[in-house]
Write a protein that holds these residues in place. Structure first.
Motif, PDB file in Angstrom:
ATOM      1  N   GLN A 168       0.840  -1.174   0.000  1.00 53.21           N
ATOM      2  CA  GLN A 168       0.000   0.000   0.000  1.00 53.21           C
ATOM      3  C   GLN A 168       0.887   1.240   0.000  1.00 53.21           C
ATOM      4  N   THR A 169       0.340   2.369  -0.434  1.00 50.87           N
ATOM      5  CA  THR A 169       1.135   3.596  -0.519  1.00 50.87           C
ATOM      6  C   THR A 169       1.664   4.038   0.842  1.00 50.87           C
ATOM      7  N   TRP A 170       0.975   3.659   1.914  1.00 46.84           N
ATOM      8  CA  TRP A 170       1.374   4.079   3.267  1.00 46.84           C
ATOM      9  C   TRP A 170       2.324   3.074   3.931  1.00 46.84           C
ATOM     10  N   HIS A 171       2.768   2.087   3.199  1.00 44.34           N
ATOM     11  CA  HIS A 171       3.689   1.108   3.778  1.00 44.34           C
ATOM     12  C   HIS A 171       5.133   1.602   3.747  1.00 44.34           C
ATOM     13  N   SER A 172       5.999   0.812   4.357  1.00 44.88           N
ATOM     14  CA  SER A 172       7.391   1.178   4.560  1.00 44.88           C
ATOM     15  C   SER A 172       8.160   1.340   3.248  1.00 44.88           C
ATOM     16  N   ALA A 173       8.809   2.478   3.089  1.00 42.71           N
ATOM     17  CA  ALA A 173       9.670   2.687   1.923  1.00 42.71           C
ATOM     18  C   ALA A 173      10.862   1.743   1.951  1.00 42.71           C
ATOM     19  N   VAL A 174      11.329   1.385   3.146  1.00 44.23           N
ATOM     20  CA  VAL A 174      12.445   0.441   3.266  1.00 44.23           C
ATOM     21  C   VAL A 174      12.062  -0.926   2.711  1.00 44.23           C
ATOM     22  N   GLU A 175      10.877  -1.391   3.077  1.00 44.14           N
ATOM     23  CA  GLU A 175      10.457  -2.715   2.595  1.00 44.14           C
ATOM     24  C   GLU A 175      10.218  -2.685   1.087  1.00 44.14           C
ATOM     25  N   PHE A 176       9.662  -1.607   0.590  1.00 43.05           N
ATOM     26  CA  PHE A 176       9.452  -1.468  -0.855  1.00 43.05           C
ATOM     27  C   PHE A 176      10.796  -1.513  -1.578  1.00 43.05           C
ATOM     28  N   ARG A 177      11.788  -0.810  -1.043  1.00 42.32           N
ATOM     29  CA  ARG A 177      13.122  -0.812  -1.627  1.00 42.32           C
ATOM     30  C   ARG A 177      13.722  -2.224  -1.603  1.00 42.32           C
ATOM     31  N   ARG A 178      13.536  -2.919  -0.498  1.00 36.13           N
ATOM     32  CA  ARG A 178      14.074  -4.284  -0.418  1.00 36.13           C
ATOM     33  C   ARG A 178      13.462  -5.178  -1.492  1.00 36.13           C
ATOM     34  N   TYR A 179      12.177  -5.030  -1.728  1.00 29.58           N
ATOM     35  CA  TYR A 179      11.519  -5.823  -2.776  1.00 29.58           C
ATOM     36  C   TYR A 179      12.058  -5.464  -4.146  1.00 29.58           C
ATOM     37  N   LEU A 180      12.214  -4.178  -4.401  1.00 33.68           N
ATOM     38  CA  LEU A 180      12.725  -3.752  -5.707  1.00 33.68           C
ATOM     39  C   LEU A 180      14.093  -4.364  -5.985  1.00 33.68           C
ATOM     40  N   ARG A 181      14.919  -4.443  -4.969  1.00 37.68           N
ATOM     41  CA  ARG A 181      16.263  -4.964  -5.154  1.00 37.68           C
ATOM     42  C   ARG A 181      16.281  -6.497  -5.130  1.00 37.68           C
ATOM     43  N   ARG A 182      15.535  -7.097  -4.215  1.00 36.85           N
ATOM     44  CA  ARG A 182      15.521  -8.559  -4.077  1.00 36.85           C
ATOM     45  C   ARG A 182      14.918  -9.230  -5.304  1.00 36.85           C
ATOM     46  N   PHE A 183      13.863  -8.624  -5.854  1.00 40.70           N
ATOM     47  CA  PHE A 183      13.141  -9.219  -6.976  1.00 40.70           C
ATOM     48  C   PHE A 183      13.364  -8.436  -8.270  1.00 40.70           C
ATOM     49  N   MET A 184      14.512  -7.807  -8.411  1.00 41.17           N
ATOM     50  CA  MET A 184      14.769  -7.011  -9.608  1.00 41.17           C
ATOM     51  C   MET A 184      14.743  -7.863 -10.868  1.00 41.17           C
ATOM     52  N   ASN A 185      15.099  -9.128 -10.763  1.00 39.15           N
ATOM     53  CA  ASN A 185      15.050  -9.994 -11.945  1.00 39.15           C
ATOM     54  C   ASN A 185      13.615 -10.268 -12.388  1.00 39.15           C
ATOM     55  N   GLU A 186      12.644 -10.029 -11.503  1.00 42.25           N
ATOM     56  CA  GLU A 186      11.236 -10.212 -11.864  1.00 42.25           C
ATOM     57  C   GLU A 186      10.674  -8.976 -12.572  1.00 42.25           C
ATOM     58  N   PHE A 187      11.344  -7.843 -12.401  1.00 42.40           N
ATOM     59  CA  PHE A 187      10.856  -6.579 -12.958  1.00 42.40           C
ATOM     60  C   PHE A 187      10.578  -6.666 -14.463  1.00 42.40           C
ATOM     61  N   PRO A 188      11.489  -7.203 -15.272  1.00 42.92           N
ATOM     62  CA  PRO A 188      11.210  -7.264 -16.716  1.00 42.92           C
ATOM     63  C   PRO A 188      10.076  -8.221 -17.082  1.00 42.92           C
ATOM     64  N   MET A 189       9.674  -9.079 -16.144  1.00 43.46           N
ATOM     65  CA  MET A 189       8.627 -10.070 -16.424  1.00 43.46           C
ATOM     66  C   MET A 189       7.331  -9.776 -15.678  1.00 43.46           C
ATOM     67  N   MET A 190       7.196  -8.579 -15.115  1.00 44.10           N
ATOM     68  CA  MET A 190       6.015  -8.279 -14.312  1.00 44.10           C
ATOM     69  C   MET A 190       4.733  -8.409 -15.105  1.00 44.10           C
ATOM     70  N   ASN A 191       4.789  -8.110 -16.396  1.00 45.06           N
ATOM     71  CA  ASN A 191       3.562  -8.147 -17.201  1.00 45.06           C
ATOM     72  C   ASN A 191       3.094  -9.569 -17.502  1.00 45.06           C
ATOM     73  N   THR A 192       4.006 -10.536 -17.457  1.00 42.98           N
ATOM     74  CA  THR A 192       3.620 -11.935 -17.730  1.00 42.98           C
ATOM     75  C   THR A 192       3.714 -12.812 -16.495  1.00 42.98           C
ATOM     76  N   LEU A 193       4.336 -12.304 -15.422  1.00 50.98           N
ATOM     77  CA  LEU A 193       4.597 -13.093 -14.215  1.00 50.98           C
ATOM     78  C   LEU A 193       5.392 -14.358 -14.553  1.00 50.98           C
ATOM     79  N   GLY A 194       6.272 -14.219 -15.536  1.00 51.89           N
ATOM     80  CA  GLY A 194       7.014 -15.371 -16.028  1.00 51.89           C
ATOM     81  C   GLY A 194       7.935 -16.011 -15.021  1.00 51.89           C
ATOM     82  N   GLY A 195       8.299 -15.280 -13.967  1.00 57.32           N
ATOM     83  CA  GLY A 195       9.188 -15.858 -12.967  1.00 57.32           C
ATOM     84  C   GLY A 195       8.476 -16.583 -11.846  1.00 57.32           C
TER      85      GLY A 195
END
Length: 519
Positions: A168-195
Motif C-alpha cells: 500500500q502507498t502508506w507502507h514502509s519505503a524500506v520494505e518497498f526498496r528491499r523488494y525492488l532490489r531482491r526481486f529485480m530480476n522479476e521486474f522485466p517479467m512483471m507483465n507476464t509473471l514469467g518468474g
C-alpha cells in the motif's frame, strides 16, 4: 540439550528440520508447540464441513530466489511421490505449467490492458531510481508515498507490483526498496509473471505436510492445543537466559523448567492473528488482537528489553495492515470456461488478474486443477483477494468487509460482465485478516529483533518480524532463512547459509530492467 519451538508455522517446522539435518539433534529432543491446529501457520488450506474449500492465501514462489527454502526442500520427500523431493517435484511441475499471463490487468470496460509498457513518465523513473538507490538509514521510517508522486500510483507497474506483493502507498519505503532490489530480476517479467512458480497442490499439502511427515519420521514431538503464555527470563550481567516455559493445555496450566543447555525458538507476532472466516451467506466477523492474543507474549518479552523488538509498531493500526481474501468452490465449469476464454490462459498459467478500476482493488487467480489432493473432478477452485475491503464496491453498494461470499461473487461478475449463473451451485468463503500486511508497516531499525539478539544466550526469534537486513518479508523464504540463522547460530553449525542472490548487482538484470522501464 532440549529444543522448544513456540508456534507451529513454517519457521518452526524449518528450524526443527535444520536442527535434525544439519545439527545432528535427535528428533525426540525437539518439541513444537502450536496453539491452533493444523501446523503450518499461515500456509493453511482446508476442506470445510460443507464440502467447500478455504485458504487464507498462497505465497509467491520463485526458483531464482528462495535459496534457503529450496536448500531445505531438496531434503524433504514429496508427500505424493517419496521417490523425489519437494524441490524436484516443484521444478518438474513448473516445466509442464509455465506462467505467461495474458490478462494481468483488466480495466473498467473489461478490456485487457496493454501491459507491455510499465506506463512510466520520466519523473516516475527518476523517483523510483532515487528510492531504490537511497540507503535504508536515509529512508528511515518513511512511507512509499513520501518518495513517489501521485501519478506513479496509476501506472501499470504500480498496479502489477502492488497486487503481486500486497503493498500500500502508506507502507514502509524500506520494505518497498528491499523488494525492488531482491526481486529485480522479476521486474522485466512483471507483465507476464514469467518468474512465478507454483507448487503442485496448495502450499499446505505440497510443502507443510511433507515437512511434518519428515519431522514425525525423525520423532520430533508435536504438541497441539498448547498456548505458551510466558517465557520466564533471568538476566545476569546484561545477558538474558530463558529459564522456564509456562503454557496452558487442555484447561490446565503447567511449566517446563529449562536446563542450562536448552534452547527456545519463538515465532514472534502473527500476520494471520485474529483471522475469521465468513460463508457464502454471511461476512466474516471483524476480529482484532483482543480476540486472539497472538501478540501478547511478544509484548511481554519486549517490555524493558528493547533488543527484543517493538511489536506495537506492527499491531496497532488494523486499517493499514488488513486485507480480505476469498476462496471459491465451483461445482460446474462455467466460470472457469468463461475466464479461460476471456484471458487466453489455461487455468494455472495466468497468475493474478487484477481489476484496475475495482474500488476494492480485487484480484483473482485460477490454479491448475486439482488444487487439493482430495478434490473431486467435478469441482474447480480459485482464490482472490482485495486490498481495500473498507471501500464500497462498484456493483455491490457496501464495503467488502460487510459482504457475504455471494455478494463478492456478484461484484466479480460485474467486473467481468458475466451473468451470475456462472456461479450456480458455487460457494465463496471470505476471510478477514487484520494483520496480514503488518510486516510492511513503517518501522525504524531495532523495531524487529535479530534472530538471536546480542543479549540472548538461549532464546531466538523467528518468523516474519525479525531483522534480516538482506531479505524481504512476506515470503516463505524469510521465515525459513530466519530459522536457519537462529538454529545455526545457537548450535554453532559450521555450514554456510545460502546467500541472497544479488540480482540487483547483475549487469544483465540491470540492463533488462532499464530497457523495460522505457518500454
Amino acid at each position: 540439550m532440549k529444543a522448544y519451538f513456540i508456534g507451529g508455522g513454517i519457521g518452526s517446522l524449518s528450524g526443527a528440520a535444520f536442527m535434525v539435518r544439519d545439527g545432528g539433534v535427535p528428533g525426540e529432543d525437539i518439541t513444537i508447540f502450536e496453539k491452533r491446529l493444523p501446523y503450518g501457520g499461515s500456509l493453511d488450506a482446508a476442506r470445510l464441513p460443507d464440502g467447500s474449500y478455504s485458504m487464507r492465501g498462497g505465497r509467491m514462489l520463485t526458483t531464482e530466489q528462495y535459496e534457503c527454502t529450496w536448500d531445505l526442500l531438496s531434503s524433504i520427500p514429496s508427500y505424493t511421490d517419496p521417490k523425489e523431493n519437494v524441490l524436484q517435484e516443484t521444478i518438474a511441475f513448473n516445466k509442464l505449467h509455465v506462467t505467461h499471463a495474458q490478462a494481468r490487468l483488466v480495466d473498467g470496460n473489461r478490456h485487457k490492458v496493454d501491459v507491455s509498457t510499465m506506463g512510466f513518465s520520466m519523473q516516475d523513473r527518476i523517483e523510483l531510481t532515487k528510492l531504490t538507490e537511497t540507503s535504508e538509514e536515509k529512508l528511515g521510517n518513511s512511507l512509499i508515498s513520501d518518495w513517489l508522486s501521485p501519478p506513479f500510483f496509476t501506472t501499470n507497474f504500480w498496479y502489477m507490483w502492488q497486487t503481486s506483493f500486497a503493498f500500500q502507498t502508506w507502507h514502509s519505503a524500506v520494505e518497498f526498496r528491499r523488494y525492488l532490489r531482491r526481486f529485480m530480476n522479476e521486474f522485466p517479467m512483471m507483465n507476464t509473471l514469467g518468474g512465478v512458480k507454483r507448487s503442485v497442490y496448495n502450499q499446505y499439502d505440497s510443502i507443510v505436510l511433507p515437512l511434518v511427515r519428515w519431522l514425525e519420521g525423525h520423532r520430533v514431538n508435536f504438541v497441539g492445543g498448547a498456548d505458551v503464555e510466558d517465557i520466564e527470563i533471568v538476566t545476569t550481567d546484561g545477558m538474558h537466559r530463558a529459564t522456564r516455559l509456562v503454557l496452558a493445555q487442555d484447561g490446565a496450566r503447567r511449566s517446563i523448567d529449562l536446563g542450562d543447555d536448552d534452547l527456545v525458538f519463538y515465532t514472534a507476532g502473527s500476520m494471520t492473528d485474529a483471522t475469521s472466516l465468513g460463508s457464502h451467506d454471511s461476512p466474516p466477523k471483524q476480529l482484532t488482537k483482543a480476540d486472539s492474543h497472538g501478540w501478547t507474549l511478544w509484548e511481554k518479552l519486549a517490555t524493558g528489553r528493547p533488543e527484543f523488538g517493538n511489536p506495537a509498531i506492527f499491531n496497532t493500526c488494523i486499517p493499514e495492515s488488513s486485507f480480505e481474501s476469498f476462496t471459491v468452490t465451483c461445482r460446474n465449469p462455467r466460470f472457469f470456461d468463461a475466464m479461460q476464454t476471456f484471458s487466453g490462459n489455461v487455468a494455472g498459467t495466468g497468475g493474478l488478474v487484477t481489476f484496475t478500476d475495482s474500488n476494492w482493488r480485487m484480484s483473482i487467480v485460477l490454479y491448475t486443477q486439482p488444487y487439493f489432493p482430495d478434490q473431486p473432478q467435478t469441482i474447480q477452485i480459485f482464490w482472490g483477494y482485495a486490498l481495500f475491503p473498507d471501500r464500497v464496491g462498484n456493483f455491490v453498494p457496501k464495503p467488502m468487509s460487510e459482504c457475504s461470499g455471494a455478494e463478492i461473487l456478484k461484484e466479480l461478475c460485474g467486473h467481468l460482465r458475466l451473468p451470475l449463473s456462472v456461479f450456480d451451485d458455487a460457494s465463496c468463503v471470505p476471510c478477514w485478516m487484520p494483520y496480514i500486511m503488518s510486516m510492511f508497516m513503517p518501522r525504524s531499525y531495532g523495531d524487529r529483533p535479530l534472530p538471536v539478539p546480542l543479549t540472548s544466550k538461549n532464546l531466538a526469534f523467528i518468523g516474519q518480524f525479525v531483522e534480516l537486513p538482506e531479505d524481504a518479508v512476506f515470503t516463505i523464504e524469510y521465515s525459513v532463512r530466519a530459522a536457519m540463522h537462529a538454529v545455526y547460530q545457537l548450535l554453532k553449525i559450521d555450514r554456510a547459509i545460502p546467500p541472497v542472490t544479488p540480482y540487483d548487482k547483475s549487469l544483465k538484470v540491470l540492463l533488462q530492467s532499464v530497457v523495460k522501464s522505457f518500454a
